[in-house]
Design an enzyme around this catalytic site. Structure first.
Site, PDB file in Angstrom:
ATOM      1  N   HIS A 178       0.831  -1.204   0.000  1.00  0.00           N
ATOM      2  CA  HIS A 178       0.000   0.000   0.000  1.00  0.00           C
ATOM      3  C   HIS A 178       0.870   1.261   0.000  1.00  0.00           C
ATOM      4  O   HIS A 178       0.592   2.215  -0.733  1.00  0.00           O
ATOM      5  CB  HIS A 178      -0.923  -0.015   1.221  1.00  0.00           C
ATOM      6  CG  HIS A 178      -1.819   1.161   1.318  1.00  0.00           C
ATOM      7  ND1 HIS A 178      -2.756   1.492   0.362  1.00  0.00           N
ATOM      8  CD2 HIS A 178      -1.919   2.127   2.283  1.00  0.00           C
ATOM      9  CE1 HIS A 178      -3.395   2.591   0.729  1.00  0.00           C
ATOM     10  NE2 HIS A 178      -2.903   3.000   1.887  1.00  0.00           N
ATOM     11  N   ASP A 236       2.267   1.761  -3.448  1.00  0.00           N
ATOM     12  CA  ASP A 236       1.195   2.206  -4.342  1.00  0.00           C
ATOM     13  C   ASP A 236       0.874   3.678  -4.128  1.00  0.00           C
ATOM     14  O   ASP A 236       0.734   4.445  -5.091  1.00  0.00           O
ATOM     15  CB  ASP A 236      -0.047   1.345  -4.114  1.00  0.00           C
ATOM     16  CG  ASP A 236      -1.219   1.785  -4.965  1.00  0.00           C
ATOM     17  OD1 ASP A 236      -1.075   1.787  -6.206  1.00  0.00           O
ATOM     18  OD2 ASP A 236      -2.271   2.125  -4.391  1.00  0.00           O
TER      19      ASP A 236
END
Length: 101
Positions: free
Chosen positions: A75, A78
């Protein structure tokens, strides 16, 4: 040195704020406030650099020890890439709005 969870959290918090600044810059540029748009982009870049520094710290940790890529690290990666793309697009949109004005 911090643990990977803390580093990932630093990345996410910093680049999330930077991305919000970039989106805000597009919003205010669409209304013709280019000075504020430029300020928000500059502030976003400064905050993004904090996330990038945290990312560098993470790479240093990974160079010293084996780390399992988990959902939190994925995450963080990203979010970092997303914020970087928003920064590029925000600059392009502000330039476009200037030309349209």
């Amino acid at each position: 040195m911090e643990g990977t969870e803390l580093v990932a959290s630093r990345i996410i918090a910093s680049v999330g704020t930077a991305r919000s600044n970039y989106i805000g810059a597009i919003d205010v540029a669409s209304q013709g406030d280019f000075e504020e748009a430029e300020r928000l982009i500059a502030e976003g870049k400064a905050i993004f650099l904090e996330g990038h520094k945290a990312h560098t710290d993470l790479l240093a940790i990974m160079a010293k020890e084996e780390i399992v890529m988990d959902l939190l690290l994925t995450h963080a990666e990203d979010q970092l890439m997303s914020a970087e793309a928003f920064g590029i697009l925000a600059e392009k949109f502000v330039d476009l709005y200037k030309k349209l004005k």
